[in-house]
Each structure stands twice: as C-alpha cells, then as structure tokens.
Write a protein that holds these residues in place. Structure first.
Motif, short mmCIF file in Angstrom:
data_model
loop_
_atom_site.label_atom_id
_atom_site.label_comp_id
_atom_site.label_asym_id
_atom_site.label_seq_id
_atom_site.Cartn_x
_atom_site.Cartn_y
_atom_site.Cartn_z
N ASP A 1 0.85 -1.19 0.00
CA ASP A 1 0.00 0.00 0.00
C ASP A 1 0.88 1.24 0.00
O ASP A 1 1.49 1.58 1.01
N GLY A 2 0.96 1.91 -1.15
CA GLY A 2 1.83 3.07 -1.29
C GLY A 2 1.33 4.29 -0.55
O GLY A 2 0.14 4.56 -0.51
N HIS A 3 2.26 5.03 0.05
CA HIS A 3 1.96 6.29 0.73
C HIS A 3 2.75 7.40 0.05
O HIS A 3 3.96 7.27 -0.15
N GLY A 4 2.09 8.48 -0.29
CA GLY A 4 2.79 9.59 -0.93
C GLY A 4 3.28 9.25 -2.32
O GLY A 4 4.31 9.76 -2.76
N GLY A 5 2.57 8.40 -3.02
CA GLY A 5 2.96 7.99 -4.36
C GLY A 5 3.19 6.49 -4.44
O GLY A 5 3.08 5.76 -3.45
N TRP A 6 3.53 6.04 -5.64
CA TRP A 6 3.66 4.60 -5.90
C TRP A 6 5.10 4.10 -5.86
O TRP A 6 5.34 2.90 -5.94
N ALA A 7 6.07 5.00 -5.75
CA ALA A 7 7.47 4.62 -5.94
C ALA A 7 7.94 3.56 -4.96
O ALA A 7 8.57 2.56 -5.35
N CYS A 8 7.66 3.74 -3.67
CA CYS A 8 8.13 2.78 -2.67
C CYS A 8 7.40 1.44 -2.80
O CYS A 8 8.02 0.37 -2.72
N ALA A 9 6.09 1.48 -3.01
CA ALA A 9 5.33 0.24 -3.18
C ALA A 9 5.84 -0.55 -4.38
O ALA A 9 5.93 -1.78 -4.34
N GLN A 10 6.20 0.15 -5.45
CA GLN A 10 6.74 -0.52 -6.63
C GLN A 10 8.06 -1.21 -6.32
O GLN A 10 8.27 -2.39 -6.65
N ALA A 11 8.97 -0.49 -5.67
CA ALA A 11 10.29 -1.06 -5.36
C ALA A 11 10.17 -2.23 -4.40
O ALA A 11 10.82 -3.28 -4.59
N VAL A 12 9.37 -2.09 -3.36
CA VAL A 12 9.24 -3.16 -2.37
C VAL A 12 8.58 -4.39 -2.99
O VAL A 12 8.96 -5.53 -2.69
N SER A 13 7.61 -4.18 -3.86
CA SER A 13 6.94 -5.32 -4.50
C SER A 13 7.90 -6.10 -5.38
O SER A 13 7.74 -7.31 -5.56
N GLU A 14 8.90 -5.45 -5.95
CA GLU A 14 9.89 -6.12 -6.79
C GLU A 14 10.96 -6.82 -5.98
O GLU A 14 11.50 -7.84 -6.41
N ARG A 15 11.29 -6.28 -4.80
CA ARG A 15 12.51 -6.70 -4.10
C ARG A 15 12.26 -7.58 -2.87
O ARG A 15 13.08 -8.46 -2.56
N LEU A 16 11.19 -7.34 -2.14
CA LEU A 16 11.00 -8.00 -0.85
C LEU A 16 10.95 -9.52 -0.98
O LEU A 16 11.54 -10.24 -0.17
N LEU A 17 10.25 -10.03 -1.98
CA LEU A 17 10.13 -11.47 -2.13
C LEU A 17 11.48 -12.12 -2.41
O LEU A 17 11.74 -13.25 -1.98
N TYR A 18 12.37 -11.41 -3.13
CA TYR A 18 13.73 -11.92 -3.34
C TYR A 18 14.48 -12.03 -2.02
O TYR A 18 15.17 -13.02 -1.76
N TYR A 19 14.38 -11.01 -1.18
CA TYR A 19 15.09 -11.02 0.10
C TYR A 19 14.60 -12.18 0.98
O TYR A 19 15.40 -12.85 1.65
N ILE A 20 13.30 -12.40 0.97
CA ILE A 20 12.75 -13.50 1.77
C ILE A 20 13.25 -14.84 1.25
O ILE A 20 13.68 -15.72 2.02
N ALA A 21 13.20 -15.03 -0.08
CA ALA A 21 13.62 -16.29 -0.67
C ALA A 21 15.10 -16.55 -0.43
O ALA A 21 15.50 -17.69 -0.11
N VAL A 22 15.94 -15.52 -0.56
CA VAL A 22 17.37 -15.69 -0.33
C VAL A 22 17.65 -16.05 1.12
O VAL A 22 18.50 -16.90 1.42
N ALA A 23 16.93 -15.42 2.05
CA ALA A 23 17.15 -15.70 3.47
C ALA A 23 16.83 -17.15 3.82
O ALA A 23 17.41 -17.71 4.76
N MET A 24 15.93 -17.78 3.09
CA MET A 24 15.57 -19.17 3.36
C MET A 24 16.51 -20.17 2.69
O MET A 24 16.44 -21.37 2.99
N MET A 25 17.38 -19.73 1.79
CA MET A 25 18.25 -20.64 1.06
C MET A 25 19.35 -21.19 1.96
O MET A 25 19.91 -20.47 2.79
#
Length: 360
Positions: free
Chosen positions: A106-130
């Motif tokens: 849910d973006g606040h003050g625009g879409w920029a942060c929501a866009q970046a987090v949606s692209e990156r967060l799942l990678y960080y989670i997957a890498v942490a489980m490897m």
C-alpha cells in the motif's frame, strides 16, 4: 491508498483461500456538458470490463519437480481508484526452496516505494531461506559470469511493470545480502520462513534508506532511489508451504483466518494487529521509545508525528522530522504469525485484509 487489491489463494490440502486487500479511497469528479438529461450510468458490460481489467487467475501444478505444491490455484484482482495507481501486488514460487510468496503493498505519498518493495522484498525472503550451499552456488555464478539460477518464478499480470533502470542496483544489493549470509557461520540450512520474513523486512528497509544517501551511477537511478525512500508503503506478505502459512505485516495491514465450522458456518480469527494508535500495545511501544516528557505529545490525534500508521517501509518524506520518524517506525518493523495445517478440523481459509480496521 488508491486501490482495491484482492489476492485469493486456494490451498491444495485444506482448501485455504488467501485474500489480500488494501483500503479504498475515492475522488469525485464534475462533468460539464451542454446537453441535458444525460445518462452516465455504465452498462453491465462496461462495469465488468472495468472490474476485470486487472484480473488474474493461475493454476499451480501439483508437483513442481521438487515436491508437492501447497497451493492449487490463486486469483488476484486490482481496481485502481485513481491514476497513477499507488498500490502493488506480487506472487511468486520459491525455486531454490519450497513454498510460494504472496504480497500486497500500500503506497503512501505515491507509488514509488510500493513498486520497489513489491519487486525486491520477495527476493530477500527467498534468499534468506536458502541453505549455505545454494547461496555459494549463486556467488560462484556471479564471480565467473555464468547464468545465475533463478530464485523466483514470478506470476505477473500484463499490466505490471518493473524498475528496469534500477535492476542492476537491486541485484548488487541483493548480492551483498547473500554474501553476508554466506559469512554467517550460523546460517547453515537457511532461515525458517518466519525468521526470513522478519529479517528480509528490516534488511530491505535499511537498504532502501541507504540507497537514497549514497552516490549512484546515474541521475535517473539516484532520482528513483530518492523517490522510493521519501514515499513509503505498508506491506503484507504470506509464505504458503506444506508445513503451514507464515504471515508478516508492517503498517495498517491485517491477517484474518477464516475457519469453517462443522455446521458449515464461517468465523474470522485475526492473526495480526494494526500498527496504529488504535492498538494500545503499539501505542505503549511507541511511548516507551521516547523520553517521559514526550509521552503525551508523541502521538496526537491518533498520529505519530503526523503519520497515521506507525510502521512502514522507509517513508522519509511522511513527516518533517525525518530522522526521528524513520528511527521510530523501523524499530520492531513487523508482526509475524505462523499457522499450521491439521486434520479435518483444520482452518479452511486464510484472509489477509489490508484496510483501516480498528484493532481489538
């Protein structure tokens, strides 16, 4: 908040349905015309076309080559309430570990942060489980210029897009993340889903903040990093695997477990708490981190330094007191919950609602 997003996931073993929904805002508009008695009501076909423009339904194979898939099917839809849309959604299968990841942002003050987090967060989670050996394989491929094994299989809607100009920056910082895990002698077989969610949330929040403060290779990349850091977003992510469902949220997100009773009726069991001043425990946590002289002023009119939600990704621009705001909302970033699958009396549906709902 500009969108209604709904992700529904059908669990293979116990018919679980996972839905993620942000709050809806609306804006009025005035139309002027010289004609009288105009009918602006949309037809059924037009309404269906609007409602289904971002609809997505994916059937997941029962076996993916590594074992039984916990998810049979998931459906997702998104209805923008304004332009540009400030909210994002993500869905992916973990290819180097097990399970699937679903998230809404849910973006606040625009879409920029929501866009970046949606692209990156799942990678960080997957890498942490490897496990350590898989991370070592990734690093060797990077060192010798060989193709890197895919980490996630994304399920993208044709209307989704990525920050292509910042892809190299994101990859570089993801690599630094797995290098640090490689140097950690305790990493071993990788983190549990619950630990990975916690660690990934806080690590990505830190990376986004630092990227806005260091020199980057291009003005466009620097501008994007600043926009991302000064916007902010809340997040709700679920990892669904055969061992159970793990949920983490930051901000005004809420996870609800829908339980079907033996008589066929349904009941709702909250799995998370909103991070705002309506949650007394959260309010006391915030006050405890400030001097006693600020106890009665740190939260005024249900807002922490002017902001409704107390925990978000970055959000440096959400208040005039940037350093204090970021420190407060980054401390203890997420609330994580684990749900296991049982026998015939096990839960049937998991619902993650992203709305401004009062906490109990």
């Amino acid at each position: 908040m500009s969108t209604r997003v709904c992700v529904s996931v059908l669990h293979r073993a116990s018919s679980c349905t996972l839905a993620l929904c942000p709050s809806v805002s609306s804006q009025g508009a005035r139309y002027l015309s010289t004609r009288h008695n105009l009918d602006f009501q949309l037809s059924r076909v037009q309404v269906n076309s609007i409602l289904r423009a971002s609809e997505q339904a994916v059937s997941v194979p029962e076996f993916d080559g590594r074992g039984l898939s916990a998810v049979k099917k998931f459906e997702c839809n998104q209805l923008p309430a304004n332009t540009p849309n400030e909210d994002r959604r993500s869905a992916a299968t973990c290819l180097q570990t097990k399970g699937m990841l679903f998230g809404v942002f849910d973006g606040h003050g625009g879409w920029a942060c929501a866009q970046a987090v949606s692209e990156r967060l799942l990678y960080y989670i997957a890498v942490a489980m490897m496990p350590h050996r898989t991370l070592a394989d990734l690093e060797r491929c990077m060192e010798h210029g060989r193709p890197v094994p895919p980490i996630l299989q994304w399920y993208k809607h044709h209307g989704d897009f990525n920050y292509r100009d910042s892809a190299s920056l994101y990859v570089d910082h993801l690599r630094v993340f797995w290098q640090e895990l490689l140097d950690n002698e305790e990493h071993g077989e990788g983190m549990s889903p619950l630990d990975a969610l916690n660690y990934a949330f806080t690590r990505l929040d830190t990376d986004i903040s630092l990227e806005a403060q260091v020199p980057l290779s291009s003005d466009l990349m620097k501008s994007t990093a600043i926009q991302v850091a000064f916007a902010g977003c809340t997040a709700c992510v679920a990892h669904v695997g055969t061992e159970g469902i793990h949920v983490a949220n930051a901000g005004d997100c809420r996870a609800v477990l829908g339980v079907q009773e033996e008589d066929g009726s349904w009941s709702a069991l909250p799995l998370s708490s909103d991070h705002n001043s309506q949650n007394q425990a959260e309010l006391e946590r915030i006050r405890a981190q400030h001097p006693p002289s600020e106890r009665d002023t740190v939260v005024i009119d249900d807002r922490l330094l002017g902001v409704r939600v107390h925990r978000v990704f970055v959000g440096l621009g959400l208040s005039g007191v940037v350093p204090t705001l970021h420190f407060v909302i980054s401390e203890g970033l997420i609330r994580a919950t684990t749900i296991g699958f049982g026998g015939p009396s096990s839960p049937r549906a998991l619902v993650l609602r992203w709305s401004f709902l009062p906490a109990r």
